[in-house]
Design a protein around this motif. Structure first.
Motif, PDB file in Angstrom:
ATOM      1  N   ALA A 143       0.862  -1.139  -0.029  1.00  0.00           N
ATOM      2  CA  ALA A 143       0.117  -0.047  -0.032  1.00  0.00           C
ATOM      3  C   ALA A 143       0.962   1.283  -0.032  1.00  0.00           C
ATOM      4  O   ALA A 143       0.317   2.510  -0.350  1.00  0.00           O
ATOM      5  N   GLN A 144       2.020   1.139   0.123  1.00  0.00           N
ATOM      6  CA  GLN A 144       3.224   2.630   0.458  1.00  0.00           C
ATOM      7  C   GLN A 144       3.254   2.818  -0.990  1.00  0.00           C
ATOM      8  O   GLN A 144       3.759   3.951  -1.045  1.00  0.00           O
ATOM      9  N   ARG A 151      -3.938   4.916   0.930  1.00  0.00           N
ATOM     10  CA  ARG A 151      -3.236   3.764   1.520  1.00  0.00           C
ATOM     11  C   ARG A 151      -4.131   2.712   2.417  1.00  0.00           C
ATOM     12  O   ARG A 151      -3.945   1.453   2.379  1.00  0.00           O
ATOM     13  N   GLN A 154      -4.412  -0.953   1.785  1.00  0.00           N
ATOM     14  CA  GLN A 154      -4.119  -2.073   2.598  1.00  0.00           C
ATOM     15  C   GLN A 154      -5.087  -3.193   2.935  1.00  0.00           C
ATOM     16  O   GLN A 154      -4.890  -4.246   2.811  1.00  0.00           O
TER      17      GLN A 154
END
Length: 217
Positions: free
Chosen positions: A69-70, A77, A81
């Motif tokens: 997700a970064q 994000r 995630q």
């Protein structure tokens, strides 16, 4: 048909495509292991064939959904995630459907290749081709001393990454089948090309999947 289990996929919320997560290269298993999926890869002369390396991954705390997700904008994000965690859970239905041992790295490798192939070719992956691809992946991985030496966290990271990205590409392609979008399809195809070429170190056009697994045209 697709190797993705449709009932499980139906329960996964597929967000609007905003970009493909980057493959994590630092901290995962050695690239030699990944590149060993190329047909013709040879095991080390020091490997005892009577004592193959287990491709099963020990249980551990999941970190990959957050790591993947970064690569998304900060405001996206949290959703990304959650989505990647859903994909990882959804992948368990693939293991169950095809009788793959739980947390088998060979299955995750096969799912990653199959999902990327689907997105690159823009068509479903036949179910009957998946078990041979899993077995081919297991034979190659089990012959590698690098896998024997890999830590449990490294094995888990690679397993989760490949399972999630394989499901990501497959579910995105299925979403495009339902609701075509030429611009998005072009981006997804390019991402799939990059995945295949980074993973296999060959031109994506040469990658062929069939009843004997992966071969190069």
């Amino acid at each position: 048909m697709s190797f993705v289990c449709r009932p499980a996929v139906a329960q996964i919320h597929i967000p609007t495509y905003t970009g493909t997560p980057l493959m994590i290269t630092g901290g995962v298993l050695n690239q030699q292991i990944l590149h060993a999926s190329v047909p013709g890869a040879r095991p080390s002369a020091h490997v005892d064939r009577a004592d193959p390396v287990s491709t099963l991954v020990p249980e551990g705390r999941s970190q990959v959904p957050r790591q993947l997700a970064q690569s998304y904008p900060p405001e996206a994000r949290s959703e990304a995630q959650r989505f990647f965690a859903e994909l990882l859970t959804g992948y368990q239905s693939i293991e169950q459907r095809f009788g793959i041992p739980r947390r088998d790295l060979a299955g995750a490798v096969a799912a990653f290749i199959a999902g990327s192939w689907m997105a690159y070719r823009g068509r479903p992956f036949p179910d009957r081709y998946f078990p041979p691809l899993v077995e081919q992946s297991r034979r190659i991985l089990a012959s590698l001393p690098q896998l024997r030496e890999a830590t449990a966290p490294a094995r888990q990271e690679t397993y989760e990454q490949l399972a999630i990205l394989g499901m990501f590409m497959a579910t995105t392609q299925m979403a495009l089948d339902r609701q075509p979008d030429r611009a998005t399809a072009a981006k997804v195809r390019q991402a799939a090309k990059d995945y295949l070429e980074q993973f296999l170190s060959v031109d994506a056009d040469r990658v062929s999947l069939g009843p004997k697994g992966l071969s190069l045209e």
